[in-house]
Design an enzyme around this catalytic site. Structure first.
Site, PDB file in Angstrom:
ATOM      1  N   LYS A 288       0.851  -1.134   0.086  1.00 40.50           N
ATOM      2  CA  LYS A 288       0.105  -0.160   0.034  1.00 40.50           C
ATOM      3  C   LYS A 288       0.715   1.335  -0.151  1.00 40.50           C
ATOM      4  O   LYS A 288       1.829   1.701   1.259  1.00 40.50           O
ATOM      5  CB  LYS A 288      -1.070  -0.129   1.205  1.00 40.50           C
ATOM      6  CG  LYS A 288      -1.666   1.351   1.510  1.00 40.50           C
ATOM      7  CD  LYS A 288      -2.452   1.129   2.289  1.00 40.50           C
ATOM      8  CE  LYS A 288      -3.189   2.697   2.886  1.00 40.50           C
ATOM      9  NZ  LYS A 288      -3.967   2.875   4.030  1.00 40.50           N
TER      10      LYS A 288
ATOM     11  N   GLY B 287      -9.045   8.002   9.148  1.00 41.84           N
ATOM     12  CA  GLY B 287      -9.447   8.230  10.969  1.00 41.84           C
ATOM     13  C   GLY B 287     -10.505   9.075  11.071  1.00 41.84           C
ATOM     14  O   GLY B 287     -11.055   9.296  12.391  1.00 41.84           O
TER      15      GLY B 287
ATOM     16  N   ALA C 156     -10.113   4.518   3.724  1.00 36.61           N
ATOM     17  CA  ALA C 156     -10.072   5.578   4.578  1.00 36.61           C
ATOM     18  C   ALA C 156     -11.412   6.281   4.616  1.00 36.61           C
ATOM     19  O   ALA C 156     -12.156   6.615   3.832  1.00 36.61           O
ATOM     20  CB  ALA C 156      -8.851   6.669   4.555  1.00 36.61           C
ATOM     21  N   GLY C 157     -11.949   6.765   5.983  1.00 35.80           N
ATOM     22  CA  GLY C 157     -12.676   7.780   6.418  1.00 35.80           C
ATOM     23  C   GLY C 157     -14.048   7.151   6.613  1.00 35.80           C
ATOM     24  O   GLY C 157     -14.985   8.060   6.881  1.00 35.80           O
TER      25      GLY C 157
ATOM     26  N   ASN D 293     -10.047   0.536   8.865  1.00 34.99           N
ATOM     27  CA  ASN D 293      -9.347   0.214  10.283  1.00 34.99           C
ATOM     28  C   ASN D 293      -9.990   0.950  11.367  1.00 34.99           C
ATOM     29  O   ASN D 293     -10.681   0.307  12.253  1.00 34.99           O
ATOM     30  CB  ASN D 293      -7.965   0.758  10.020  1.00 34.99           C
ATOM     31  CG  ASN D 293      -6.963   0.512  11.213  1.00 34.99           C
ATOM     32  OD1 ASN D 293      -7.501   0.087  12.053  1.00 34.99           O
ATOM     33  ND2 ASN D 293      -5.768   0.701  10.786  1.00 34.99           N
ATOM     34  N   SER D 294     -10.037   2.169  11.276  1.00 40.49           N
ATOM     35  CA  SER D 294     -10.510   2.947  12.606  1.00 40.49           C
ATOM     36  C   SER D 294     -11.895   2.552  12.939  1.00 40.49           C
ATOM     37  O   SER D 294     -12.276   2.424  14.247  1.00 40.49           O
ATOM     38  CB  SER D 294     -10.469   4.538  12.215  1.00 40.49           C
ATOM     39  OG  SER D 294      -9.135   4.991  12.027  1.00 40.49           O
TER      40      SER D 294
END
Lengths: 66, 261
Positions: free
Chosen positions: B100, B161, B187-188, B209-210
């Site tokens: 990545k 995040g 993301a996001g 992830n987050s």
């Protein structure tokens, strides 16, 4: 001789190999990546690679990341 | 393996949910979350070896997981040269060609640098990496990345995040429409419904992830995302009905209830 390991100055035996340095620090060779003065050193080459005074060594592992 | 696979270079995956390993309270929670997610691609970051805390090393526990391929990121790289170096180092440990590419020079917003990302992708693709670039949701950049041989494009839904959701959805539609490589929203995202929406739109996968790691119950949230991604993919394959400006009756509008006149 003095070398830099992960940004920290260390006194190591003259002519020490990368493999010996890793072992002394408790880093398992198959689980770390090693950079010597900006060159990536594969695991297979670490036993033969000798350090010189002033060398910069970076030892890296995997950590959490997204 | 079923016929609807996520193809990245010469690698094929059944799961369309990619999971990150950052921000978990502990390693056991992270491992339970990966299992609950069914993810077959898991991201990791490179960090300096810590003599005092060798237990920080995630390679040991992650290598125990069956059917999981590691995708290291180049987080921390501020330009293409640093990202290329990080990728080469990471491959030494992961043994996987997946990388990545993540180059964000500004720690405040962590937005990807398009120019450095394109250059790093060009170099790494030529070296045989399966390049997965984290990128702004820019349709022109997506095509340029495709031209240099990336395995996928990974436009952001919102800043890393932030949990702001699919803020880039209109640009994502254009990227998906024009892309010859899988489009993965990275993301996001915050809620499984957003992952489902991305998949319904035609995204090939999502990277979370987050939203999992920072949930009250990470493993349960990972399972919820897995279901959402599957539902969204199934809906995409089933083909959504066209949107209409006016009503279109689903029941016969007969007049038998009207009083006779």
């Amino acid at each position: 001789m003095q070398v830099q390991v992960n940004g920290e100055a260390m006194e190591r035996p003259d002519g020490e190999t990368l493999a010996a340095l890793l072992a002394a620090l408790g880093a398992s060779s198959g689980r770390v990546a090693v950079m010597l003065n900006d060159d990536v050193i594969p695991a297979a080459e670490r036993a033969a690679r000798r350090l010189a005074a002033g060398d910069r060594v970076e030892i890296l592992t995997f950590a959490g990341g997204g | 393996m079923n016929s609807d696979v996520l193809q990245l270079g010469n690698l094929a995956f059944n799961s369309r949910l990619l999971l990150g390993t950052g921000k978990y309270s502990d390693t056991a929670t992270m491992l339970r979350s990966i299992e609950a997610s069914g993810a077959q691609i898991v991201t990791v970051a490179l960090r300096r070896f810590n003599r005092e805390r060798p237990s920080d090393d995630l390679f040991g526990p992650l290598s125990q997981l069956k059917g999981v391929t590691l995708m290291p990121n180049t987080s921390g790289a501020r330009d293409a040269a640093e990202a290329v170096r990080a990728a080469r180092l990471a491959r030494e440990i992961s043994g996987s060609p997946l990388i990545k590419v993540e180059i964000h020079p500004n720690p405040q917003h962590l937005l990807p640098d398009p120019i450095e990302t394109l250059e790093a992708a060009r170099v790494l693709a030529a070296e045989g990496f399966l390049v997965m670039p984290y990128m702004p949701a820019d349709p022109v950049l997506a095509k340029r990345l495709e031209d240099v041989g990336v395995a996928s494009v990974m436009p952001l839904g919102a800043p890393i995040g932030s949990g702001q959701g699919l803020g880039t959805s209109e640009m994502l539609r254009i990227i998906i429409e024009n892309s010859r490589v899988p489009v993965i929203v990275d993301a996001g995202l915050r809620a499984p419904s957003e992952a489902a929406a991305a998949m319904e739109m035609g995204c090939a996968a999502v990277l979370i992830n987050s939203a999992v790691a920072a949930a009250e119950q990470p493993a349960a949230m990972a399972a919820a995302f897995a279901q959402a991604v599957q539902a969204g993919r199934a809906a995409y394959l089933a083909g959504l009905m066209p949107r209409r400006a006016t009503a279109s009756a689903t029941s016969p509008l007969t007049s038998f209830l009207k009083p006779e006149t």
